[in-house]
Motif scaffolding. Structure first.
Motif, short mmCIF file in Angstrom:
data_model
loop_
_atom_site.label_atom_id
_atom_site.label_comp_id
_atom_site.label_asym_id
_atom_site.label_seq_id
_atom_site.Cartn_x
_atom_site.Cartn_y
_atom_site.Cartn_z
N ALA A 78 -12.13 -84.06 74.09
CA ALA A 78 -12.07 -83.91 72.64
C ALA A 78 -11.51 -82.54 72.29
CB ALA A 78 -13.47 -84.08 72.04
N PHE A 79 -10.88 -82.44 71.11
CA PHE A 79 -10.37 -81.15 70.66
C PHE A 79 -10.55 -81.01 69.16
CE2 PHE A 79 -7.04 -84.17 71.44
CZ PHE A 79 -6.24 -84.14 70.31
N VAL A 80 -10.44 -79.78 68.68
CA VAL A 80 -10.78 -79.45 67.30
C VAL A 80 -9.53 -79.20 66.47
CG1 VAL A 80 -12.01 -77.78 65.84
CG2 VAL A 80 -12.94 -78.43 68.07
N HIS A 81 -9.54 -79.72 65.24
CA HIS A 81 -8.51 -79.44 64.25
C HIS A 81 -9.20 -79.21 62.91
CE1 HIS A 81 -4.74 -80.04 66.35
NE2 HIS A 81 -5.25 -81.10 66.94
N TYR A 105 4.63 -83.35 55.80
CA TYR A 105 3.50 -83.86 56.59
C TYR A 105 3.95 -84.10 58.03
CZ TYR A 105 -0.25 -86.86 58.20
OH TYR A 105 -1.28 -87.40 58.93
N ASN A 106 5.07 -84.79 58.17
CA ASN A 106 5.59 -85.08 59.52
C ASN A 106 6.01 -83.82 60.25
OD1 ASN A 106 5.23 -87.84 59.60
ND2 ASN A 106 7.12 -88.24 58.50
N SER A 107 6.50 -82.82 59.53
CA SER A 107 6.90 -81.56 60.17
C SER A 107 5.71 -80.83 60.77
CB SER A 107 7.60 -80.64 59.16
OG SER A 107 8.77 -81.26 58.68
N LEU A 108 4.56 -80.96 60.15
CA LEU A 108 3.36 -80.27 60.65
C LEU A 108 2.61 -81.09 61.69
CD1 LEU A 108 1.87 -78.70 57.39
CD2 LEU A 108 3.43 -77.69 59.05
N PHE A 109 2.62 -82.42 61.55
CA PHE A 109 1.74 -83.23 62.38
C PHE A 109 2.45 -84.16 63.35
CE2 PHE A 109 -0.53 -82.37 58.38
CZ PHE A 109 -1.53 -81.56 58.91
N SER A 110 3.76 -84.30 63.24
CA SER A 110 4.46 -85.25 64.11
C SER A 110 5.69 -84.66 64.77
CB SER A 110 4.87 -86.49 63.30
OG SER A 110 3.74 -87.10 62.75
N PHE A 130 9.85 -70.37 55.58
CA PHE A 130 8.66 -70.95 54.97
C PHE A 130 7.41 -70.38 55.63
CE2 PHE A 130 12.21 -73.77 54.78
CZ PHE A 130 12.24 -74.16 53.45
N ARG A 131 6.32 -70.32 54.85
CA ARG A 131 5.04 -69.93 55.45
C ARG A 131 3.99 -70.95 55.08
NH1 ARG A 131 3.06 -64.51 52.12
NH2 ARG A 131 2.93 -65.48 50.06
N LEU A 132 2.97 -70.98 55.92
CA LEU A 132 1.84 -71.88 55.71
C LEU A 132 0.65 -71.05 55.26
CD1 LEU A 132 2.20 -73.96 59.00
CD2 LEU A 132 3.18 -74.45 56.75
N ILE A 133 0.02 -71.47 54.19
CA ILE A 133 -1.20 -70.82 53.70
C ILE A 133 -2.30 -71.87 53.81
CG2 ILE A 133 -2.34 -69.69 51.76
CD1 ILE A 133 0.52 -69.07 50.67
N ASP A 165 9.73 -74.76 65.27
CA ASP A 165 8.87 -75.93 65.45
C ASP A 165 7.60 -75.70 64.64
OD1 ASP A 165 7.11 -77.89 66.26
OD2 ASP A 165 7.41 -77.58 68.41
N PHE A 166 7.55 -76.26 63.43
CA PHE A 166 6.41 -76.01 62.55
C PHE A 166 5.14 -76.70 63.03
CE2 PHE A 166 9.31 -73.87 59.87
CZ PHE A 166 8.55 -73.07 59.04
N SER A 167 5.24 -77.76 63.81
CA SER A 167 4.04 -78.37 64.38
C SER A 167 3.34 -77.37 65.29
CB SER A 167 4.38 -79.64 65.16
OG SER A 167 4.79 -80.66 64.30
N GLN A 168 4.10 -76.70 66.15
CA GLN A 168 3.51 -75.72 67.07
C GLN A 168 3.01 -74.49 66.31
OE1 GLN A 168 2.84 -76.10 70.28
NE2 GLN A 168 1.91 -74.08 70.35
N LEU A 169 3.80 -74.01 65.36
CA LEU A 169 3.36 -72.86 64.56
C LEU A 169 2.07 -73.17 63.82
CD1 LEU A 169 6.78 -71.78 63.00
CD2 LEU A 169 5.42 -70.46 64.64
N PHE A 170 2.01 -74.36 63.22
CA PHE A 170 0.80 -74.74 62.50
C PHE A 170 -0.39 -74.81 63.44
CE2 PHE A 170 -2.05 -78.25 61.25
CZ PHE A 170 -2.68 -77.59 60.21
N TYR A 171 -0.19 -75.41 64.60
CA TYR A 171 -1.30 -75.54 65.56
C TYR A 171 -1.85 -74.16 65.92
CZ TYR A 171 -4.01 -76.47 69.71
OH TYR A 171 -5.02 -76.51 70.63
N GLU A 172 -0.96 -73.21 66.21
CA GLU A 172 -1.40 -71.87 66.60
C GLU A 172 -2.14 -71.17 65.46
OE1 GLU A 172 2.22 -70.03 67.90
OE2 GLU A 172 2.37 -71.32 69.67
N GLU A 173 -1.58 -71.24 64.26
CA GLU A 173 -2.21 -70.60 63.11
C GLU A 173 -3.53 -71.28 62.75
OE1 GLU A 173 0.66 -70.32 59.94
OE2 GLU A 173 2.00 -69.04 61.11
N GLU A 174 -3.56 -72.59 62.87
CA GLU A 174 -4.78 -73.34 62.58
C GLU A 174 -5.91 -72.93 63.52
OE1 GLU A 174 -6.27 -77.95 62.92
OE2 GLU A 174 -4.79 -77.12 64.28
#
Length: 199
Positions: free
Chosen positions: A13-16, A71-76, A87-90, A171-180
């Motif tokens: 299992a992993f956390v998001h 949505y797809n850029s962040l999660f798929s 762009f930045r994610l807040i 790669d915004f999916s990877q960036l989002f994962y790291e920041e998350e």
């Protein structure tokens, strides 16, 4: 519910910070996050038990248009819908937020942050603002002030994680994962600042 104990039991299992729509996983709501447990390891009884003891956290993810490109850029792992710009994610965690104020809050955020290209509310406690770069983009301190004012208007308390501006080519999916993961770390260890900047 003790996330650490569940992760010991379900080691895959992993956390998001958001629930999943992937049928291969069961999302279990925690205080500040969701634990994704592979369905293949769960019996029907375990699924019912886990869902019964999870934190109540109404998900808005089912109402999102999964075909929507940010949505797809962040999660798929899909390319961003833009062919230029940065762009930045807040990331925003809400406490004591009344869900019937959601539309009003979305409108306020879009008014105050006019360079918002998308706003994803993934649960009643968590949202992501995707903002295009502008010379007028607010600093972390200014964003903190904006959300303090919104907290006053909506009788809530928010905590922010402000990412850096990145080129559309990243790669915004990877960036989002790291920041998350950094944001979740701060939430789980109860870091007392209202906002954190990732640079």
């Amino acid at each position: 519910m003790n996330r650490q104990k569940l992760q010991e039991i379900y080691s895959d299992a992993f956390v998001h910070a958001f629930p999943t729509t992937d049928a291969n996983y069961l999302s279990i709501a925690m205080e500040h996050s969701f634990l994704w447990i592979p369905q293949k390891y769960l019996t029907k009884t375990e699924k019912k038990l886990l869902q019964a003891i999870s934190v109540s956290n109404t998900s808005y993810i089912s109402s999102l248009d999964k075909e929507y490109s940010w949505y797809n850029s962040l999660f798929s792992n899909k390319p961003v819908p833009e062919n230029k710009g940065r762009f930045r994610l807040i990331q925003v965690e809400f406490q004591n937020f009344e869900t019937n104020d959601l539309t009003a809050l979305q409108n306020e955020i879009r008014t105050i942050l006019p360079y918002t290209v998308d706003l994803l509310f993934l649960s009643k406690n968590y949202g992501i603002v995707i903002e295009a770069f502008s010379e007028e983009a607010l600093s972390v301190e200014e964003l903190e002030g904006v959300f303090l004012a919104l907290d006053s208007d909506f009788n809530s308390y928010t905590r922010l994680f402000v990412g850096s501006f990145h080129s559309f080519e990243k790669d915004f999916s990877q960036l989002f994962y790291e920041e998350e993961q950094l944001f979740l770390h701060g939430l789980n260890y109860n870091i007392k600042t209202q906002s954190v900047r990732y640079s």
